[in-house]
Structures are given as structure tokens and as C-alpha cells.
Design an enzyme around this catalytic site. Sequence first.
Site, PDB file in Angstrom:
ATOM      1  N   LYS A 126      -7.780 -28.349  -0.445  1.00  0.00           N
ATOM      2  CA  LYS A 126      -7.902 -28.296  -1.908  1.00  0.00           C
ATOM      3  C   LYS A 126      -9.060 -27.364  -2.225  1.00  0.00           C
ATOM      4  CE  LYS A 126      -6.039 -30.308  -5.559  1.00  0.00           C
ATOM      5  NZ  LYS A 126      -4.652 -30.744  -5.750  1.00  0.00           N
ATOM      6  N   GLY A 143       5.451 -42.269 -20.354  1.00  0.00           N
ATOM      7  CA  GLY A 143       5.386 -40.810 -20.371  1.00  0.00           C
ATOM      8  C   GLY A 143       6.787 -40.249 -20.505  1.00  0.00           C
ATOM      9  N   GLY A 151       7.175 -36.775 -20.276  1.00  0.00           N
ATOM     10  CA  GLY A 151       6.899 -35.380 -19.916  1.00  0.00           C
ATOM     11  C   GLY A 151       7.944 -34.843 -18.957  1.00  0.00           C
ATOM     12  N   VAL A 207       8.293 -34.667 -15.486  1.00  0.00           N
ATOM     13  CA  VAL A 207       8.824 -35.486 -14.385  1.00  0.00           C
ATOM     14  C   VAL A 207       9.677 -36.614 -14.953  1.00  0.00           C
ATOM     15  CG1 VAL A 207       8.207 -37.066 -12.508  1.00  0.00           C
ATOM     16  CG2 VAL A 207       6.910 -34.939 -12.827  1.00  0.00           C
ATOM     17  N   ALA A 208       9.155 -37.290 -15.989  1.00  0.00           N
ATOM     18  CA  ALA A 208       9.868 -38.415 -16.596  1.00  0.00           C
ATOM     19  C   ALA A 208      11.238 -37.967 -17.095  1.00  0.00           C
ATOM     20  CB  ALA A 208       9.044 -38.986 -17.747  1.00  0.00           C
TER      21      ALA A 208
END
Length: 355
Positions: A80, A177, A179, A181-182
Amino acid sequence: MDIFNEMNTRGHEQILFSHEPSCGYFGIIGIHDTTLGPALGGTRVWQYASTDEALNDVLRLSRGMTYKSAVAGLNLGGGKAVIIADPKRADRESLFRAHGRFVDSLGGRYITAEDVGTSPQDMEFVKRETRHVAGLLNLSGDPSPVTGYGVYMGMKAAAKQRWGKDTLEGKTVAVQGAGKVAHFLMGHLHEEGAKLLVSDIDAEKVKVCVDEFGATAVAPEAIYDAKAEIFAPCALGGILNDDTIARLNAVIIAGGANNQLADERHGEAVEARGILYAPDYVINSGGVINVYGELQGWTTERSKRKAQEIYDTILRVFAIAERDGVPSYQAADRLAEERLSSVAALKDMWLAGDR
Ligand code: NAD
């Protein structure tokens, strides 16, 4: 912070601190573990209050990537990067080209991608300086379709574990949610005949799900109390906490959000309530599978086929939890560690090309 002590405790291989004065670049790249392959993980841009805070994020998030890629069965290690800067900063070319040069200096040991505060356009700047970057414009693109599909497969596996059958037809799923992905998750659930409850702080997004999937709108704070068999957190982290766990009616938690447990002890609390928890970094690994697919030149369909394996992986996590008598979030870590140690052991075998 005693950096070597932290690296020793958390198992990190390498930390690179970099500075480019011409553009005020201050960056940290963390490589946690490269047993399985090059360390992959996004670059986060954030105005951290201190270097310690930035370093802590790098250490924590790079380790998380090792585990995520390990359970997803990918040939990738964990890494990361953070850049300490205002994420809304306008002069992005110099910042991200500087970053690209430092990524390149690691010779492919670290591959970067998008994260909080970065966009595919920023990755194009990185690309001018290094080939060790993914998440580019016009390549794999938005990972959400693959992530949403993986969450759906993981939810079916949890249903199989709970009820002996993986069908979700007629089950009520409360989705937090609405958004990206949902949305993809709800598409698959609707197609299978599940009943959907949905909440979002953005009423427009809720309306789209009501119109498209016949979902019932629920106020954001009421989603925890919803009468549903399955709770699917697909918005924020830290939503499984002292307040919310006691309120859930669901017997399965399976959703795409990162870092769902506010604290590890909440993994035990969920278990104590008899709720089956599909660990977040296992069920949402479609995102990293999509990035891996881009590196391999896969189509979205091929990445989706790989994400289908999340079904078996979630069942394996539950089997380890039963075998070892531990909560599922710990079982997921064990699955990752078992793969890491079994692949590491192979490297003890001498091959003719070895020096
Ligand atoms: P998104 O921004 O498209 O969707 C998040 C939604 O949550 C937004 O619509 C937002 O309005 C809503 N939200 C915020 N606060 C809320 C609240 N209190 N109650 C209800 N809704 C609220 O993001 P996304 O890409 O769909 O990601 C969702 C989650 O999944 C995040 O935790 C993300 O880290 C994780 N995740 C995403 C991917 C991916 O491929 N996009 C991969 C792995 C993990």
C-alpha cells in the site's frame, strides 16, 4: 513509532520513505509480504496529521492486502502507498509522476492502483513513469460489477451454510448503501427473487433501486432494525459495533463494505448473537480480483469467473471456524496464513535455476 519494531511485529518486508522537493511530494510505500507475488495495493492521498499516522495507515493497509489477495487465491503479495497531501490538490501531474518514479525504483516489487483520494486519471500520470500500475483508463475500469457479483456468490455460500440450501429466492435482504457495489449486488438478488430493503443517505440512489428492483426504501438509521434474514453492509466501515449488533434481526451478515467490524471484539459479539458473518475482506475480494485480471489481460467475464470462487472460499472459512472453534473473522486470517505458509514451504525445494 519504533519502525523496525513495528515491521517485526506486523511482518513487513520493506518500507520506502520518499521526498521530491520540487512538487512537495512526501510518500510512503509499504511492502508487507511478497511470498505469493509482487505486493499490490492502492495509493491513498490524505492530509495526515502526522507522519506516524500516515505510516500506521501504510502498515495496516498493506498487511490487509496480503491477507485479501491470499484468500482470493491470487499470485499477489500485499502493499500500500500513501501520499501526504490534500486529496483535492489541483496540480496532480507532478505529484503522481514523482510517485510513479518511486514506485518504479522498486523494480516491480510493488504495483500500485487507485484508492481513496486518487482516480484513474492520476494513475495515467503514474503510468508515464512506471509500468507497475493498474486501474488505468479504458482497461479493467470500475471493479464494482465484479465486486458486487463476488458479494452475491459469498452471500449464497453463507445461505448454504446457514440453511443447507444456497437459494436466496424469497429471502429478505437489508442492504445498507445504494452505491456501485450495492447496485450490482441488488441486480443479482432481484434476478434470483430475493426481497430487498435499501437505505442510503442519498435519496436519489435509493429511488433508482426502488424503481429498478422493486426494493423498499428504509431510513438510513432504521436499516439495523429492519426485519430481514440477511444484512448486507455496502457503505461504511465500523458499522458492526456495540450499538448496532444488538439491534440486528438478520441471521447472516454478508456485504461488500471494508472494515465492517468496529473492533475485533465485535467479531466475537456477532458470533455470540448466533449471526453468521461472512468476513468482509473475503467476500469483497472481487475488487482485487478485477485489478489482477487487468494485469493478466483478462476480460470482465473471466474476472467474474474467478470471483465465483468466493463461494467456495467463504465455505472454507466457515469450515475452519468450526474446525478450530474460532469466529469467522479469525478463520479468514487462518486461511490466508495457511496458504502463505504452504506456498512459502514450496520455495524450500531447490530448483536448477536457483542460486
Ligand atoms: P459508493 O461510493 O458507490 O457507495 C457507497 C454508498 O454509501 C453511497 O451511495 C453513499 O451515499 C452511501 N452511504 C454513505 N453513508 C451512508 C449511511 N450512513 N447509510 C447508508 N448509506 C450511506 O462506493 P462503492 O464502490 O459501492 O463501495 C461501497 C463499499 O464497498 C465501501 O466500503 C468500499 O470500500 C467497499 N468496496 C468496494 C469495492 C469496489 O469494487 N467498488 C471493492 C471492495 C470493497
